[in-house]
Each structure stands twice: as C-alpha cells, then as structure tokens.
Design an enzyme around this catalytic site. Structure first.
Site, PDB file in Angstrom:
ATOM      1  N   GLN A 175      34.759  40.838  61.759  1.00 26.23           N
ATOM      2  CA  GLN A 175      36.078  40.976  61.125  1.00 26.23           C
ATOM      3  C   GLN A 175      36.304  42.386  60.599  1.00 26.23           C
ATOM      4  OE1 GLN A 175      35.081  37.882  57.996  1.00 26.23           O
ATOM      5  NE2 GLN A 175      36.331  39.194  56.707  1.00 26.23           N
ATOM      6  N   CYS A 223      38.465  36.351  57.473  1.00 30.43           N
ATOM      7  CA  CYS A 223      37.509  35.302  57.863  1.00 30.43           C
ATOM      8  C   CYS A 223      38.226  34.032  58.314  1.00 30.43           C
ATOM      9  CB  CYS A 223      36.574  34.991  56.709  1.00 30.43           C
ATOM     10  SG  CYS A 223      37.414  34.335  55.252  1.00 30.43           S
ATOM     11  N   HIS A 243      35.198  31.794  51.355  1.00 27.67           N
ATOM     12  CA  HIS A 243      34.832  32.312  52.672  1.00 27.67           C
ATOM     13  C   HIS A 243      34.999  31.204  53.707  1.00 27.67           C
ATOM     14  CE1 HIS A 243      33.254  35.128  55.465  1.00 27.67           C
ATOM     15  NE2 HIS A 243      32.129  34.489  55.688  1.00 27.67           N
ATOM     16  N   ASN A 277      29.162  33.104  61.580  1.00 27.85           N
ATOM     17  CA  ASN A 277      29.888  33.959  60.650  1.00 27.85           C
ATOM     18  C   ASN A 277      30.644  35.016  61.454  1.00 27.85           C
ATOM     19  OD1 ASN A 277      30.768  35.032  58.232  1.00 27.85           O
ATOM     20  ND2 ASN A 277      28.725  35.472  57.421  1.00 27.85           N
TER      21      ASN A 277
END
Ligand code: NAG
Ligand code: NAG
Ligand code: NAG
Ligand code: NAG
Ligand code: NAG
Ligand code: NAG
Ligand code: NAG
Length: 348
Positions: A148, A155, A292, A316
């Site tokens: 990102q 996110c 997150h 992630n």
C-alpha cells in the site's frame, strides 16, 4: 531485514550480562546504534522516504531507532525463551514517529451496514465442519502480496479486493489482481477517504453500485490520492452483495473454508505488529481500536509447540519484505487483536 536482526542479535549475544538477565537486555552503546542506523539507511532510505528521514530531526530518528531496537531485542529474547511465539525485526518504518507509522493502517472504524437486508437474510451464518488446516494460496485464490506504500492509509482497499479476487477466482477460474487505486480514488462518495482511510463494507458498496473493479493492470496502484478516472472499459461487474460473519473462531474457520479469503479488521497499530517478522503473533496486550484491514487466507496448527498452537494465515499489504513474505500468522482461538470481530466477504 534479517541482516539487521542478525547483526544486532549477534552483538547482543556477545554481552554476557544480557544472556544471564534474559528479560532485561542492556542498551548497546551509541556507536553500535549508529552503525545499525547507517546500515538501515543504506537499505531503506530511498526515493520519497529519503525526504522524511533526512528532513526529520535525525537525532529524534536515532532515538526512535534506539528505543525500537530495545523492544525488538526484548521480544526476540522472549521468543528464544519460548515465552512468546513471534519475532520482530527492523523495516522501513523503523525511524517513523507514531503518526507517520499509521499510514500503514487506514481502517477508520467498523460499520456493519448491509446493502440489501432482504437478500442477506437468506445468507448462511453458520457453516459445516472444515478440515484441521487450510490454505487458499494453494488453491489459486490469492494474488501476490502488494504494497500500500509509505504514504497511503489504504489497507481497506487491499483487504476488500483480496476477498473479491478470491471469489472471482473461485467462480470464474481467473486469478487476477483488481484495482485498489480505483477504490482509493472513486469510493469517496460512498464514505471512504482515499489515502486517509476507509471501510471494508463501503468499498464493497462502491463496487456493488458501480460496474465492478478494473483489473490492477488497467488502473494501477499509485499510493496517492488522485481524481477518479474511469476512462477505460471495466473488466467485469462481479459484486452482487456482501455479508458479515459473526460468531466464534470455529465458525469463522468453517466460513473461511466454505467461502474463500475473507476481509477482516484487526487492531494493527502496535509496535510489535508493525515490526513483526516471523512466527505466530501473540501479543497479549493487543487491545484497543480496530484500525487495520487485512485478509484471512488460511489456518493451521503448529504442533512443534506444547501444547500445539492454532493460528490464522493472514495476507497483509505492507509488501513481501514484511513478515513472512508479506503474510503473518496470528493466534487462533482467543480473538487475538480482534481478528474475528469484523469479518466480511463479497458475494458475486
Ligand atoms: C561501543 O561498543 C563497541 C563494541 O563493543 C566498542 O568497540 C566501543 O569502544 C564502545 N564505545 C563506547 C563509547 O563505549
Ligand atoms: C538522505 O540521506 C542519505 C544518507 O544519509 C543520502 O544517501 C540521500 O541522498 C539523502 N536523500 C536526500 C533526498 O537528501
Ligand atoms: C451504499 O451506497 C448507497 C448509495 O450511496 C447508500 O444509499 C447506502 O446507504 C449504502 N449502503 C451502505 C450499507 O453503506
Ligand atoms: C485517465 O486515464 C487515462 C488512461 O486510462 C489517461 O489517458 C488519462 O490521461 C487519465 N486522465 C486523467 C485526468 O488523469
Ligand atoms: C471498450 O470496449 C469496446 C467494446 O468492447 C471497444 O470497442 C473499445 O475499444 C474499448 N475501449 C477501451 C478504451 O478499451
Ligand atoms: C505436525 O505437523 C506436521 C506438518 O504440518 C505434520 O506433518 C505432522 O504429521 C504433525 N504431527 C502431528 C503429531 O500432528
Ligand atoms: C474486541 O473483542 C472483544 C471480545 O473478544 C470485545 O469485547 C470488544 O468489544 C472488541 N473490540 C472492538 C473494538 O470491537
């Protein structure tokens, strides 16, 4: 990344006092930290991040690095003593202040609105039994880890498209990365804030009320706020609805197996998480705001620990340089970091 840890731990392990006093490592002297700081800059200070590090008070950056190195050392000693299941390491965020670090997050808060209550009523909320372990990466439902970027709290765009990419691959047999930048640029009218953060469900709502998402290649990621620019053709409209999963982690495990990768919120702004490098994340102090968004792709059990440890496998969006090639494992069964509190997936 591993190099720094190695250097640092080697130095630490040479200090006999440290080895004896397992929980209280001595602060290494400043010349050692300077050395590490220089190595860190060589690896990470480039392009835009160079401006931040160079223009920031370098004394302050040095002090932050020093403090972080102590935390890393403490955690890795705890890990060595089997008091915790994960390790930490330096990465590109090592000299950031807390505000700057937060650009790695971007889930504003949670919201549970459903697009269409009538349709979702019929959707399953509990699921049949699932195998002991499962990994959607091995079934071709998960695209490569992406980044990102240093400056964009996006996110939510990565987490929501991850679940959508999985559903598209499952239904059509086409695994392709979908445009996160399109969500960042174009979903603002649906309640998101571009690089200043957003929601998983509002991203789905945007995708639902518009003709789907471009492929990543057609609307590539820039990691900055731009105007929405939909001049090319959409690849396809996929989303018809989305749903939330509630219940315990056994039900979540079954849901993951029955459905595919799932978009989830978590508490993801702890220092131990930003600098996680490997293992099963089990920071017992992880409480607070869900800030997150990530993507559950599998689960398993580590039977080398006693007793065996159940974990989730999570994708992630902090590049493959972070964690276990961009993924992390996190304790399963105790709602660690509220990983099972806020779960959603798109229906196509
Ligand atoms: C710092 O530690 C290094 C390596 O142990 C040593 O060579 C150096 O003399 C120390 N410097 C100070 C100021 O203590
Ligand atoms: C920042 O500092 C590094 C080394 O300290 C140097 O290589 C780099 O050119 C500097 N970048 C800028 C933009 O000043
Ligand atoms: C989805 O977007 C539409 C149009 O902006 C809005 O009316 C609706 O309330 C949104 N639904 C949710 C659940 O956010
Ligand atoms: C919009 O995207 C097209 C390519 O898809 C590009 O040619 C055009 O310059 C872009 N317009 C703006 C205002 O960025
Ligand atoms: C959009 O699709 C139409 C019909 O499929 C095609 O003729 C046209 O060239 C496409 N335009 C772009 C910008 O890809
Ligand atoms: C432990 O896990 C490994 C790999 O996942 C597996 O091959 C092995 O059979 C397991 N052992 C037990 C006792 O479950
Ligand atoms: C996190 O989960 C706990 C239960 O495991 C719950 O009590 C708490 O409200 C959740 N936090 C948030 C912010 O939803």
């Amino acid at each position: 990344m591993k190099f720094f840890v190695f250097t640092f731990m080697t130095i630490f392990c040479l200090l006999p006092a440290t080895i004896k006093a397992q929980n209280a490592p001595n602060t290494p002297n400043d010349s050692i930290i300077s050395n590490i700081f220089e190595q860190w800059k060589t690896k990470y200070v480039k392009g835009k991040t160079a401006n931040i590090v160079n223009s920031s008070n370098s004394n302050a950056a040095f002090e932050r690095l020093k403090k972080l190195l102590m935390s890393i050392s403490k955690q890795n000693i705890r890990n060595g003593a089997k008091k915790s299941l994960f390790k930490m390491a330096l990465n590109i965020r090592a000299t950031d202040d807390e505000t700057t670090r937060r650009k790695w997050n971007g889930l504003i808060s949670t919201s549970y609105g459903l697009i269409d209550q009538v349709q979702t009523k019929a959707l399953p909320m509990s699921f049949p039994p699932a195998p002991k372990s499962w990994d959607w990466r091995q079934q071709g439902l998960v695209t490569n880890v992406e980044d990102q970027g240093y400056y964009c709290g996006s996110c939510y765009a990565f987490a929501s498209s991850c679940a959508l990419e999985g559903q598209v691959a499952k239904k059509y047999g086409i695994l392709k990365s979908l445009s996160k930048q399109q969500i960042v640029d174009c979903s603002k009218p649906y309640g998101n804030f571009g690089c200043d953060g957003g929601y998983i469900d509002k991203s789905f709502n945007y995708t639902y009320r518009n003709p789907g998402l471009f492929a990543e290649a057609d609307y590539p990621y820039a990691g900055i706020d731009q105007n929405c620019n939909l001049t090319s053709n959409f690849s396809k409209s996929f989303l018809v609805n989305y749903n939330f999963i509630q219940g315990d982690e056994e039900n979540l495990k079954r849901a993951l197996y029955a459905i595919g990768p799932l978009s989830v919120g978590m508490i993801g702004s702890f220092e131990s998480f930003y600098f996680y490098s490997e293992g099963i994340y089990d920071d017992a102090t992880c409480t607070g705001k869900i800030d997150h968004a990530v993507c559950l792709v599998g689960y398993g059990t580590d039977n080398t620990t006693s007793p065996p440890t159940d974990y989730w496998i999570v994708k992630n969006s902090w590049s493959s340089d972070w964690g276990e090639n961009g993924y992390f494992r996190i304790l399963r069964g105790s709602n660690m970091c509220n990983i099972s509190t806020y779960v959603a997936y798109p229906i196509i």
